[in-house]
Design a protein around this motif. Structure first.
Motif, PDB file in Angstrom:
ATOM      1  N   ASN A  35       0.884  -7.579   2.683  1.00 36.51           N
ATOM      2  CA  ASN A  35      -0.023  -8.322   3.524  1.00 36.51           C
ATOM      3  C   ASN A  35      -1.236  -7.865   3.327  1.00 36.51           C
ATOM      4  O   ASN A  35      -1.743  -6.691   3.763  1.00 36.51           O
ATOM      5  N   PRO A  36      -2.406  -9.044   3.334  1.00 40.96           N
ATOM      6  CA  PRO A  36      -3.790  -8.607   2.840  1.00 40.96           C
ATOM      7  C   PRO A  36      -4.299  -7.950   4.382  1.00 40.96           C
ATOM      8  O   PRO A  36      -5.504  -7.310   4.060  1.00 40.96           O
ATOM      9  N   LEU A  37      -3.797  -8.164   5.426  1.00 42.54           N
ATOM     10  CA  LEU A  37      -4.382  -7.678   6.616  1.00 42.54           C
ATOM     11  C   LEU A  37      -3.932  -6.370   6.961  1.00 42.54           C
ATOM     12  O   LEU A  37      -4.728  -5.844   8.067  1.00 42.54           O
ATOM     13  N   SER A  38      -2.950  -6.060   6.409  1.00 40.35           N
ATOM     14  CA  SER A  38      -2.328  -4.662   6.727  1.00 40.35           C
ATOM     15  C   SER A  38      -2.671  -3.706   5.452  1.00 40.35           C
ATOM     16  O   SER A  38      -3.509  -3.110   5.186  1.00 40.35           O
ATOM     17  N   LEU A  39      -1.301  -3.601   4.830  1.00 36.56           N
ATOM     18  CA  LEU A  39      -1.313  -2.537   3.463  1.00 36.56           C
ATOM     19  C   LEU A  39      -2.463  -3.253   2.485  1.00 36.56           C
ATOM     20  O   LEU A  39      -3.082  -2.421   1.705  1.00 36.56           O
ATOM     21  N   GLY A  40      -2.493  -4.586   2.504  1.00 38.68           N
ATOM     22  CA  GLY A  40      -3.647  -5.035   1.481  1.00 38.68           C
ATOM     23  C   GLY A  40      -4.907  -4.402   1.828  1.00 38.68           C
ATOM     24  O   GLY A  40      -5.734  -3.983   0.773  1.00 38.68           O
ATOM     25  N   SER A  41      -5.440  -4.193   2.891  1.00 36.43           N
ATOM     26  CA  SER A  41      -6.702  -3.617   3.386  1.00 36.43           C
ATOM     27  C   SER A  41      -6.594  -2.085   3.068  1.00 36.43           C
ATOM     28  O   SER A  41      -7.803  -1.560   2.809  1.00 36.43           O
ATOM     29  N   ILE A  42      -5.635  -1.275   3.216  1.00 34.87           N
ATOM     30  CA  ILE A  42      -5.323  -0.046   3.185  1.00 34.87           C
ATOM     31  C   ILE A  42      -5.503   0.086   1.498  1.00 34.87           C
ATOM     32  O   ILE A  42      -6.319   1.228   1.011  1.00 34.87           O
ATOM     33  N   ILE A  43      -4.948  -0.698   0.555  1.00 37.40           N
ATOM     34  CA  ILE A  43      -4.946  -0.455  -0.844  1.00 37.40           C
ATOM     35  C   ILE A  43      -6.573  -0.661  -1.266  1.00 37.40           C
ATOM     36  O   ILE A  43      -7.026   0.210  -1.941  1.00 37.40           O
ATOM     37  N   LYS A  44      -7.090  -1.576  -0.435  1.00 36.75           N
ATOM     38  CA  LYS A  44      -8.794  -1.881  -0.867  1.00 36.75           C
ATOM     39  C   LYS A  44      -9.494  -0.555  -0.700  1.00 36.75           C
ATOM     40  O   LYS A  44     -10.462  -0.141  -1.381  1.00 36.75           O
ATOM     41  N   LEU A  45      -9.297  -0.119   0.740  1.00 30.97           N
ATOM     42  CA  LEU A  45      -9.937   1.238   1.011  1.00 30.97           C
ATOM     43  C   LEU A  45      -9.665   2.288   0.042  1.00 30.97           C
ATOM     44  O   LEU A  45     -10.562   3.019  -0.116  1.00 30.97           O
ATOM     45  N   LEU A  46      -8.288   2.734  -0.322  1.00 29.37           N
ATOM     46  CA  LEU A  46      -7.934   3.547  -1.079  1.00 29.37           C
ATOM     47  C   LEU A  46      -8.701   3.589  -2.442  1.00 29.37           C
ATOM     48  O   LEU A  46      -9.308   4.596  -3.012  1.00 29.37           O
ATOM     49  N   LYS A  47      -8.906   2.400  -3.137  1.00 30.32           N
ATOM     50  CA  LYS A  47      -9.309   1.972  -4.544  1.00 30.32           C
ATOM     51  C   LYS A  47     -11.194   2.279  -4.416  1.00 30.32           C
ATOM     52  O   LYS A  47     -11.740   2.712  -5.006  1.00 30.32           O
ATOM     53  N   GLN A  48     -11.842   2.017  -3.089  1.00 28.98           N
ATOM     54  CA  GLN A  48     -13.048   2.464  -2.597  1.00 28.98           C
ATOM     55  C   GLN A  48     -13.343   3.716  -2.754  1.00 28.98           C
ATOM     56  O   GLN A  48     -14.309   4.335  -3.136  1.00 28.98           O
ATOM     57  N   GLN A  49     -12.366   4.516  -1.982  1.00 23.99           N
ATOM     58  CA  GLN A  49     -12.721   5.950  -1.720  1.00 23.99           C
ATOM     59  C   GLN A  49     -12.256   6.888  -2.811  1.00 23.99           C
ATOM     60  O   GLN A  49     -12.776   8.075  -2.980  1.00 23.99           O
TER      61      GLN A  49
END
Length: 295
Positions: A35-49
């Motif tokens: 889900n891009p609005l839930s775990l998708g956003s977490i994955i994006k944050l992980l890759k940023q940090q």
């Protein structure tokens, strides 16, 4: 020359590129892996940090629809078996991985740690996981109100009936403090992983292999009853007006899972968010979680 190239190619594929360790995610009830609005956003944050981590968001089933449905209707033990096979088959995880479980994904990943020690789990982060179960079915996440109404009726009238236990995920961590004997006897999942049926030494041995257990409790949680379950607390038997915290529980005093040992070694981290269930900001996640994922 051929032999040299063969050896070189072997090491290129066999030796992981330096960077952040892999991360495995398991979503909560009513959600999906992607889900891009839930775990998708977490994955994006992980890759940023982090330094280009490999992230596996567990999909239990052949597609997203099945993954969501299985979060309600696939026996939790079968889900754990399914997840263990996915983890064992993933060559990116052979050197170890950090695990982050959201809501019921928290206790599911703990079961993975207890039952499937290979590949090795490094840190286990449970965000809103119900480790002592729930007693009360809350508002429904997402667009699943019809399903949730059906589940409420099943839990109300037959949570510990064998058919319900074997086919309804939420019944498998339903913990009625007024029926403790029945719960311990009938619960096919939670009572097992919490060592309340028969003692399994391997569960303790395997859980002690992880570095740290990070438990996040939501202080204004309207989804999990009681929210203290997220820190392994639960109601006193036959008394829903009193909470027994982890350190006063028999699970802790008897060290049935190694939690007392881990706590004495400062390997259990009790975190809080003054918000509702799974409602946290990116900055809260960065400040409280990211440091456990760096090495």
């Amino acid at each position: 020359m051929f032999s040299f190239l063969t050896i070189l190619l072997y090491f290129i594929h066999a030796v992981p590129i330096a960077g952040s360790p892999p991360i495995v995610l398991w979503h909560g009830m009513g959600d999906s892996c992607c889900n891009p609005l839930s775990l998708g956003s977490i994955i994006k944050l992980l890759k940023q940090q982090l330094s280009d981590p490999y992230v596996l968001s567990l999909r239990i089933g052949s597609n997203i629809v099945e993954d969501t449905s299985n979060g309600f209707f696939m026996n939790a033990n079968h889900q754990i078996d399914y997840a263990c096979k996915l983890l064992n088959a993933d060559k990116n995880l052979t050197q170890g991985y950090h695990a982050i479980g959201f809501s019921q994904g928290g206790q599911f990943l703990r079961a993975v740690a207890q039952r499937c020690p290979e590949p090795p789990m490094l840190n286990l982060i449970s965000i809103g996981g119900q480790h002592q179960g729930v007693f009360g079915f809350p508002r429904c996440p997402g667009d699943n109100e019809t399903i949730c109404n059906y589940i409420r009726d099943l839990l109300r009238f037959g949570a510990y009936e064998s058919f319900v236990q074997n086919h309804l995920v939420q019944a498998e961590y339903w913990h009625d403090p007024h029926k403790e004997t029945t719960y311990r006897k009938a619960s096919v999942f939670l009572a097992d992983i919490n060592q309340e049926r028969t003692f399994n030494e391997q569960y303790k041995t395997n859980l002690l292999k992880i570095r740290n257990l990070i438990l996040v409790k939501f202080l204004r949680d309207t989804m999990v009853t009681p929210h203290e379950s997220e820190h392994f607390g639960f109601y006193e038997e036959n008394d829903t007006s009193k909470i027994i915290p982890l350190r006063e529980s028999s699970l802790y005093s008897k060290d049935l899972l190694g939690l007392k040992t881990m706590d004495e070694q400062s390997r259990i981290k009790f975190l809080e968010s003054d918000t509702d269930h799974l409602q946290f900001t990116d900055q809260w996640f960065i400040d409280n979680i990211i440091s456990y994922l760096k090495d």
